[in-house]
Motif scaffolding. Structure first.
Motif, short mmCIF file in Angstrom:
data_model
loop_
_atom_site.label_atom_id
_atom_site.label_comp_id
_atom_site.label_asym_id
_atom_site.label_seq_id
_atom_site.Cartn_x
_atom_site.Cartn_y
_atom_site.Cartn_z
N GLY A 34 0.81 -1.21 0.00
CA GLY A 34 0.00 0.00 0.00
C GLY A 34 0.84 1.26 0.00
N ASP A 35 1.99 1.21 0.67
CA ASP A 35 2.83 2.40 0.72
C ASP A 35 3.46 2.66 -0.65
OD1 ASP A 35 4.10 4.59 1.92
OD2 ASP A 35 5.85 3.39 2.50
N ALA A 36 3.94 1.60 -1.29
CA ALA A 36 4.55 1.74 -2.61
C ALA A 36 3.53 2.25 -3.63
CB ALA A 36 5.12 0.40 -3.07
N LEU A 98 10.27 5.19 -5.69
CA LEU A 98 9.55 5.43 -4.45
C LEU A 98 9.43 4.17 -3.62
CD1 LEU A 98 6.68 7.76 -5.78
CD2 LEU A 98 9.03 8.34 -5.11
N ASP A 99 9.78 4.27 -2.34
CA ASP A 99 9.61 3.19 -1.36
C ASP A 99 10.53 1.98 -1.59
OD1 ASP A 99 8.30 2.33 1.03
OD2 ASP A 99 7.10 0.93 -0.12
N PHE A 100 11.72 2.21 -2.13
CA PHE A 100 12.72 1.12 -2.13
C PHE A 100 14.12 1.73 -2.15
CE2 PHE A 100 14.12 1.15 -6.59
CZ PHE A 100 13.08 1.81 -7.21
N ASP A 124 12.39 7.67 -0.13
CA ASP A 124 12.27 6.35 0.50
C ASP A 124 12.51 6.42 2.01
OD1 ASP A 124 12.07 3.51 0.68
OD2 ASP A 124 14.25 3.42 0.76
N HIS A 125 12.05 5.37 2.69
CA HIS A 125 12.26 5.31 4.14
C HIS A 125 12.93 4.00 4.58
CE1 HIS A 125 8.40 2.99 5.43
NE2 HIS A 125 8.66 2.73 4.17
N HIS A 126 13.57 3.29 3.66
CA HIS A 126 14.34 2.09 4.05
C HIS A 126 15.78 2.50 4.36
CE1 HIS A 126 10.90 0.37 1.84
NE2 HIS A 126 11.02 -0.60 2.73
N LEU A 127 16.42 1.68 5.20
CA LEU A 127 17.80 1.98 5.60
C LEU A 127 18.76 1.89 4.42
CD1 LEU A 127 18.06 0.01 8.96
CD2 LEU A 127 18.20 2.49 8.70
N ALA A 144 6.36 5.93 6.81
CA ALA A 144 5.92 5.50 5.48
C ALA A 144 6.51 6.43 4.43
CB ALA A 144 4.40 5.52 5.37
N THR A 145 6.75 5.90 3.25
CA THR A 145 7.19 6.76 2.15
C THR A 145 6.08 7.76 1.82
OG1 THR A 145 8.67 5.08 1.25
CG2 THR A 145 7.92 6.79 -0.26
N ALA A 146 4.83 7.33 1.94
CA ALA A 146 3.71 8.24 1.64
C ALA A 146 3.72 9.47 2.56
CB ALA A 146 2.38 7.49 1.77
N THR A 176 -1.23 1.59 5.66
CA THR A 176 -0.73 0.22 5.48
C THR A 176 0.62 0.03 6.17
OG1 THR A 176 -0.09 0.87 3.25
CG2 THR A 176 -1.97 -0.56 3.44
N ASP A 177 1.50 1.02 6.11
CA ASP A 177 2.81 0.83 6.73
C ASP A 177 2.78 0.95 8.26
OD1 ASP A 177 4.12 0.17 4.43
OD2 ASP A 177 5.77 1.57 4.72
N THR A 178 1.67 1.40 8.81
CA THR A 178 1.56 1.46 10.27
C THR A 178 0.50 0.48 10.79
OG1 THR A 178 -0.12 3.21 10.16
CG2 THR A 178 2.17 3.93 10.36
MN MN Z 1 7.05 1.64 2.89
#
Ligand code: MN
Length: 343
Positions: A34-36, A98-100, A124-127, A144-146, A176-178
């Protein structure tokens, strides 16, 4: 009040790239969540309102509940329209990732992205993002990226271009990410942004029903069967295991997504620290694990199931029968208890 958190230079770089771009393609990771999808679709709504030609390319199909988001029908699924997806990426003059955090997460579109001549902007919000992009806006502390996208739009002075559709897509990503604001929610500004999105017309109740509370009868039956007949609880070892064979999945007409979240269910039992779900696939046993606290399922998955992931969410694979995979899990319970629980 929403504070400024994104680095000035990163925003300035992204802004100049976006200003110049005419044909934008936005992409996300495989098995888009959902975030992607929410982030990509929100970008589509906002930048097309700004007069850009923008297309969303996804590496493989989105789950059915995400296909109800505004604009979802316009996404180009590269697993069905490979040629078209390739052409869009080739002819783009800007690619939004976005989101990766790594191109290896994009599956079949990875070679297209590696060969693309257009500059990339990563949001993005991944490490540890490793993409060689012209601008990188990376905030692993954000839920979340959103959520980050909302901030990016504001900093690009596009707040007024966030319409009801874009707001709904952003809120979908945040929800979705929470887990519908159940975890990763200690940042109070998450709720300030939610309030703005609701003001813009996002219908949270409708989103909740379509994202979290829509299941087929077969899906409900499969999950009930799994809990009733297939869950093994190892109370003394703080663990639980659920396995589903091909035959069992077929009996309930399994479709992708039907066992989403099943692995989390046993963690509701007091004293259960980690949970494992094994699903038999055509060529291997798919293993996923979840945990609470500091129990490292990523270490367990990498040591015994050739996989990895995050501290509390990881996965792997097993080549052999489902019984053998389950036996391997049972055989490591005591060792895991000594190493990670009684330590
Ligand atoms: Mn995400």
């Amino acid at each position: 009040m929403i504070s400024r958190r994104i680095d000035e230079k990163a925003i300035a770089r992204a802004k100049s790239l976006i200003d110049r771009a005419e044909h934008i393609v936005t992409v996300c990771h495989t098995g888009p969540d959902g975030d992607a999808i929410g982030s990509c679709l929100a970008a589509m709504h906002v930048f097309s309102a700004l007069g850009k030609d923008i297309r969303v390319v996804i590496p493989d199909p989105a789950l059915a509940n995400l296909r109800t988001l505004p604009g979802a029908k316009e996404m180009v699924d590269a697993s069905k329209f490979g040629e078209f997806a390739a052409r869009l990426i080739r002819e783009a003059d800007l690619i939004l990732c976005l989101d990766f955090n790594e191109l290896s997460r994009t599956g079949r579109i990875q070679p297209l992205l590696e060969g693309a001549k257009a500059p990339m902007v990563v949001i993005d919000h991944h490490l540890n993002p490793s993409i060689d992009a012209a601008a990188v806006i990376s905030h692993p502390e954000m839920a979340a990226t959103a959520y980050l996208m909302f901030r990016v739009f504001c900093r690009l002075e596009l707040f007024n271009f966030i319409d009801k559709n874009a707001a709904e897509c952003l809120l979908a990503g945040m929800m979705t990410d929470t887990g519908n604001f159940a975890y990763n929610c200690s940042d109070p500004e998450l709720f300030d942004v939610t309030a703005e999105l609701v003001r813009k017309g996002a219908d949270k109740e409708k989103l909740y029903n379509s994202l979290f509370n829509t299941f087929s009868a077969n899906c409900l039956k499969l999950n009930s069967y799994a809990m009733l007949k297939k869950m093994e609880v190892f109370e003394g070892e703080g663990a639980a295991l659920i396995t589903l064979s091909r035959d069992e999945l077929n009996r309930f007409h399994y479709v992708k997504g039907d066992t989403e979240g099943l692995v989390n269910r046993p963690l509701a039992i007091p004293g259960i620290v980690y949970s494992c779900f094994m699903r038999q696939e055509a060529d291997c046993i798919r293993v996923s694990m979840r945990s609470r606290g500091d129990f490292p399922v990523n270490e367990v998955c990498s040591e015994y199931f050739g996989g990895g992931g995050h501290l509390n969410a990881a996965g792997g694979e097993f080549y052999g029968s489902l019984d053998e995979a389950a036996e391997r899990f049972r055989s490591i319970l005591l060792e895991n208890k000594k190493r990670y629980i009684d330590k």
